[in-house]
Motif scaffolding. Structure first.
Motif, mmCIF file in Angstrom:
data_model
loop_
_atom_site.group_PDB
_atom_site.id
_atom_site.type_symbol
_atom_site.label_atom_id
_atom_site.label_comp_id
_atom_site.label_asym_id
_atom_site.label_seq_id
_atom_site.Cartn_x
_atom_site.Cartn_y
_atom_site.Cartn_z
ATOM 1 N N VAL A 86 0.884 -1.163 0.000
ATOM 2 C CA VAL A 86 0.000 0.000 0.000
ATOM 3 C C VAL A 86 0.919 1.209 0.000
ATOM 4 O O VAL A 86 1.634 1.432 0.972
ATOM 5 C CB VAL A 86 -0.908 0.032 1.256
ATOM 6 N N PHE A 87 0.929 1.967 -1.085
ATOM 7 C CA PHE A 87 1.831 3.103 -1.169
ATOM 8 C C PHE A 87 1.042 4.399 -1.079
ATOM 9 O O PHE A 87 0.414 4.839 -2.027
ATOM 10 C CB PHE A 87 2.666 3.050 -2.449
ATOM 11 N N SER A 88 1.051 4.962 0.098
ATOM 12 C CA SER A 88 0.448 6.281 0.336
ATOM 13 C C SER A 88 1.329 6.951 1.382
ATOM 14 O O SER A 88 1.209 6.691 2.560
ATOM 15 C CB SER A 88 -0.995 6.151 0.822
ATOM 16 N N GLY A 89 2.257 7.755 0.915
ATOM 17 C CA GLY A 89 3.239 8.324 1.831
ATOM 18 C C GLY A 89 4.309 7.280 2.094
ATOM 19 O O GLY A 89 4.940 6.777 1.187
ATOM 20 N N LEU A 90 4.472 6.918 3.356
ATOM 21 C CA LEU A 90 5.434 5.890 3.754
ATOM 22 C C LEU A 90 4.970 4.541 3.204
ATOM 23 O O LEU A 90 3.803 4.187 3.350
ATOM 24 C CB LEU A 90 5.499 5.841 5.286
ATOM 25 N N PRO A 91 5.875 3.767 2.551
ATOM 26 C CA PRO A 91 5.459 2.458 2.051
ATOM 27 C C PRO A 91 4.928 1.579 3.183
ATOM 28 O O PRO A 91 5.518 1.510 4.255
ATOM 29 C CB PRO A 91 6.742 1.872 1.458
ATOM 30 N N LYS A 92 3.805 0.924 2.915
ATOM 31 C CA LYS A 92 3.164 0.081 3.915
ATOM 32 C C LYS A 92 2.798 -1.240 3.266
ATOM 33 O O LYS A 92 2.638 -1.339 2.056
ATOM 34 C CB LYS A 92 1.886 0.724 4.454
#
Length: 181
Positions: free
Chosen positions: A91-97
């Motif tokens: 999940v890439f929204s800001g910091l990679p998760k």
């Protein structure tokens, strides 16, 4: 008592939901650290995950919501591949998760460095080798962890009381060299 290698949930916990969620998170952390170790990927636990066993001996003392892991740049691609193969979804929204539905929706935040350090290699070199959830792990030195928590709390959580409590827990657990902080 300190949390043993296997997870212990107090039957008389004043916060049974927190203790139960943390027990699931701790089991997932143990599984994840073992998976990364088996694939020769070194990580440093940051924030809440790094404080399991060290500062919060009972599972209901602090709520943990996710895992923050510092992975060095050369290992980032391998880390992503290993997590994806284990069922994590990027999940890439800001910091990679990464989230893993089959791991109780475990959320892992990938940190590829320490943003306030011009050169974070000395921080990595100073990390402590310890055991978290019965598995070998790396964590920041207490003084480095305090600086990390303070900057994170101010910049990302608008003065988070959790960061302040974590700093207090570190100060009560370790003999802090405040000149290093």
């Amino acid at each position: 008592k300190r949390i043993p290698g296997t997870v212990r949930v107090a039957q008389k916990s004043p916060y049974p939901v927190v203790a139960h969620r943390n027990a699931l998170l701790l089991l997932a952390l143990r599984r994840l650290l073992t998976l990364l170790h088996d694939n020769n990927i070194e990580v440093v636990l940051l924030q809440g995950a790094s404080l399991f066993d060290r500062c919060y001996p009972d599972l209901d003392q602090r709520e943990f919501g996710d895992l923050d892991l510092w992975v060095r740049e050369p290992d980032q691609e391998k880390f992503t591949s290993v997590l994806t193969a284990a069922g994590f979804v990027p999940v890439f929204s800001g910091l990679p998760k990464f989230v893993a539905p089959s791991w109780h929706n475990l959320l892992v935040h990938l940190h590829t460095g320490i943003w306030y350090a011009e050169d974070d290699q000395p921080l990595w070199d100073r990390t402590l080798r310890t055991t978290i959830a019965g598995v070998p792990a790396r964590v920041l030195q207490p003084e480095d962890e305090i600086v990390y928590l303070a900057t994170y709390g101010v910049l990302h959580k608008a003065g988070s009381p959790t960061a302040a409590r974590d700093i207090l827990a570190l100060a009560q657990t370790y003999s802090i060299d405040w000149d290093r902080v």
